[in-house]
Design a protein around this motif. Structure first.
Motif, PDB file in Angstrom:
ATOM      1  N   GLN A 175       7.009   1.667 -20.450  1.00 23.26           N
ATOM      2  CA  GLN A 175       8.008   2.397 -19.663  1.00 23.26           C
ATOM      3  C   GLN A 175       8.682   1.493 -18.636  1.00 23.26           C
ATOM      4  O   GLN A 175       9.880   1.631 -18.368  1.00 23.26           O
ATOM      5  N   HIS A 176       7.917   0.572 -18.068  1.00 26.74           N
ATOM      6  CA  HIS A 176       8.472  -0.341 -17.069  1.00 26.74           C
ATOM      7  C   HIS A 176       9.650  -1.129 -17.641  1.00 26.74           C
ATOM      8  O   HIS A 176      10.630  -1.396 -16.935  1.00 26.74           O
ATOM      9  N   TYR A 177       9.560  -1.489 -18.911  1.00 28.01           N
ATOM     10  CA  TYR A 177      10.601  -2.318 -19.522  1.00 28.01           C
ATOM     11  C   TYR A 177      11.639  -1.538 -20.326  1.00 28.01           C
ATOM     12  O   TYR A 177      12.642  -2.118 -20.755  1.00 28.01           O
ATOM     13  N   THR A 178      11.425  -0.242 -20.530  1.00 29.35           N
ATOM     14  CA  THR A 178      12.347   0.519 -21.374  1.00 29.35           C
ATOM     15  C   THR A 178      13.038   1.689 -20.675  1.00 29.35           C
ATOM     16  O   THR A 178      14.100   2.122 -21.124  1.00 29.35           O
TER      17      THR A 178
ATOM     18  N   GLU B  30       0.812  -1.219   0.000  1.00 27.69           N
ATOM     19  CA  GLU B  30       0.000   0.000   0.000  1.00 27.69           C
ATOM     20  C   GLU B  30       0.845   1.268   0.000  1.00 27.69           C
ATOM     21  O   GLU B  30       0.351   2.354  -0.310  1.00 27.69           O
ATOM     22  N   LYS B  31       2.124   1.139   0.302  1.00 30.68           N
ATOM     23  CA  LYS B  31       3.034   2.288   0.243  1.00 30.68           C
ATOM     24  C   LYS B  31       3.566   2.522  -1.163  1.00 30.68           C
ATOM     25  O   LYS B  31       4.175   3.555  -1.440  1.00 30.68           O
ATOM     26  N   GLN B  32       3.354   1.553  -2.043  1.00 30.06           N
ATOM     27  CA  GLN B  32       3.857   1.674  -3.415  1.00 30.06           C
ATOM     28  C   GLN B  32       2.955   2.593  -4.242  1.00 30.06           C
ATOM     29  O   GLN B  32       1.753   2.663  -4.016  1.00 30.06           O
ATOM     30  N   PRO B  33       3.532   3.303  -5.197  1.00 31.22           N
ATOM     31  CA  PRO B  33       2.727   4.195  -6.040  1.00 31.22           C
ATOM     32  C   PRO B  33       1.680   3.421  -6.842  1.00 31.22           C
ATOM     33  O   PRO B  33       1.910   2.267  -7.216  1.00 31.22           O
ATOM     34  N   GLU B  34       0.560   4.050  -7.094  1.00 30.83           N
ATOM     35  CA  GLU B  34      -0.448   3.441  -7.960  1.00 30.83           C
ATOM     36  C   GLU B  34       0.121   3.283  -9.367  1.00 30.83           C
ATOM     37  O   GLU B  34       0.897   4.105  -9.838  1.00 30.83           O
ATOM     38  N   ASP B  35      -0.283   2.192 -10.033  1.00 33.47           N
ATOM     39  CA  ASP B  35       0.112   1.884 -11.410  1.00 33.47           C
ATOM     40  C   ASP B  35       1.584   1.503 -11.572  1.00 33.47           C
ATOM     41  O   ASP B  35       2.045   1.316 -12.698  1.00 33.47           O
ATOM     42  N   LYS B  36       2.314   1.390 -10.477  1.00 38.39           N
ATOM     43  CA  LYS B  36       3.690   0.905 -10.581  1.00 38.39           C
ATOM     44  C   LYS B  36       3.663  -0.612 -10.679  1.00 38.39           C
ATOM     45  O   LYS B  36       3.042  -1.286  -9.863  1.00 38.39           O
ATOM     46  N   ILE B  37       4.335  -1.161 -11.686  1.00 41.69           N
ATOM     47  CA  ILE B  37       4.374  -2.611 -11.841  1.00 41.69           C
ATOM     48  C   ILE B  37       5.286  -3.205 -10.771  1.00 41.69           C
ATOM     49  O   ILE B  37       6.428  -2.773 -10.586  1.00 41.69           O
TER      50      ILE B  37
ATOM     51  N   LYS C  49       1.655 -13.526 -14.870  1.00 41.98           N
ATOM     52  CA  LYS C  49       2.418 -14.341 -13.936  1.00 41.98           C
ATOM     53  C   LYS C  49       3.566 -13.560 -13.303  1.00 41.98           C
ATOM     54  O   LYS C  49       4.450 -13.058 -13.989  1.00 41.98           O
ATOM     55  N   GLY C  50       3.506 -13.426 -11.973  1.00 41.66           N
ATOM     56  CA  GLY C  50       4.586 -12.777 -11.232  1.00 41.66           C
ATOM     57  C   GLY C  50       4.526 -11.268 -11.193  1.00 41.66           C
ATOM     58  O   GLY C  50       5.368 -10.627 -10.559  1.00 41.66           O
ATOM     59  N   LEU C  51       3.555 -10.643 -11.862  1.00 35.75           N
ATOM     60  CA  LEU C  51       3.478  -9.178 -11.924  1.00 35.75           C
ATOM     61  C   LEU C  51       2.139  -8.685 -11.390  1.00 35.75           C
ATOM     62  O   LEU C  51       1.084  -9.229 -11.715  1.00 35.75           O
ATOM     63  N   TYR C  52       2.208  -7.614 -10.604  1.00 34.01           N
ATOM     64  CA  TYR C  52       1.027  -7.017  -9.987  1.00 34.01           C
ATOM     65  C   TYR C  52       1.151  -5.492 -10.062  1.00 34.01           C
ATOM     66  O   TYR C  52       2.209  -4.950 -10.381  1.00 34.01           O
ATOM     67  N   TYR C  53       0.062  -4.810  -9.757  1.00 30.19           N
ATOM     68  CA  TYR C  53       0.122  -3.357  -9.593  1.00 30.19           C
ATOM     69  C   TYR C  53      -1.014  -2.905  -8.685  1.00 30.19           C
ATOM     70  O   TYR C  53      -2.041  -3.569  -8.570  1.00 30.19           O
ATOM     71  N   ARG C  54      -0.781  -1.793  -8.011  1.00 31.81           N
ATOM     72  CA  ARG C  54      -1.811  -1.206  -7.157  1.00 31.81           C
ATOM     73  C   ARG C  54      -2.623  -0.250  -8.022  1.00 31.81           C
ATOM     74  O   ARG C  54      -2.084   0.734  -8.543  1.00 31.81           O
TER      75      ARG C  54
END
Length: 231
Positions: free
Chosen positions: A80-83, A13-20, A57-62
């Motif tokens: 952007q997450h991958y580049t 819950e401390k992680q930014p929204e939409d951050k993978i 698989k293995g990836l989530y986001y808030r």
């Protein structure tokens, strides 16, 4: 058990929204007394409560929310997450369109990245292939050119005049070190290397790409007149 679930939930819950968020990377930051089974059970409960979204698989986001409900993760965020931070680059039709080589745009996005843990991963319309390189500007430039030459015959509505101008700029800024670094990590056809060598020779740029080619072979590549008679 409940306190451990709370620890996991509070961290997320401390992680930014939409951050993978990559599950195994999150787990590595958890207290040592939290088992892997407990960790993934907590994630599953958060997904059911819509506090967390499972991307693949293995990836989530808030997720972000609106008055209409959860807002799906956008393509741009995934790319952007991958580049970002020299972790990867877009290839395929999105690249060719950015270079002005064609006006065609694919619905799918193709990416090469060192940030993907598997060899291949598909997230929505984004397809990511692992390539263990640091994507500096010279490396990106070399990959873009090799991808363009490799797929030249398949690119629809190709603008040969634009391609000729692009290849002239590439020749003027040629980095053999970057090209050879890419060739060590990603396989390209010998005809693609011969195609590149032809452009460099045409613009009188010194290179040693003949090391990758056979003097006895004739490679199926276009004639230079195809680009420069109308340029």
């Amino acid at each position: 058990m409940e306190s451990q679930a709370q620890t996991i939930a509070q961290w997320i819950e401390k992680q930014p929204e939409d951050k993978i968020l990559t599950a195994n990377q999150i787990y590595a930051q958890m207290p040592k007394d939290i088992s892997e089974a407990t960790f993934y059970q907590a994630l599953t409960r958060m997904v059911k409560r819509k506090k967390l979204c499972h991307l693949t698989k293995g990836l989530y986001y808030r997720p972000r929310r609106s008055r209409f409900g959860l807002i799906p993760l956008g393509e741009t965020t995934i790319v952007q997450h991958y580049t970002d931070n020299k972790q990867g680059m877009v290839i395929g039709y999105r690249l060719y369109q950015q270079l002005g080589i064609t006006t065609q745009i694919s619905k799918n996005v193709e990416i090469l990245s060192n940030a993907v843990q598997d060899n291949k991963k598909t997230i929505q319309n984004v397809k990511v292939n692992r390539l263990e390189l640091r994507f500096t500007e010279p490396i990106r430039y070399a990959i873009a050119t090799l991808e363009l030459l490799q797929n030249y015959s398949k690119i629809e509505d190709i603008n040969r005049r634009s391609m000729a101008k692009y290849m002239k700029r590439f020749a003027e800024n040629y980095s053999e070190e970057a090209v050879k670094t890419v060739l060590k990590k990603r396989r390209y056809k010998k005809s693609t290397i011969a195609f590149l060598a032809m452009f460099l020779t045409f613009w009188k740029v010194k290179h040693t790409l003949h090391e990758y080619l056979s003097a006895l072979s004739v490679y199926a590549i276009p004639r230079m007149e195809e680009f420069y008679e109308s340029a």
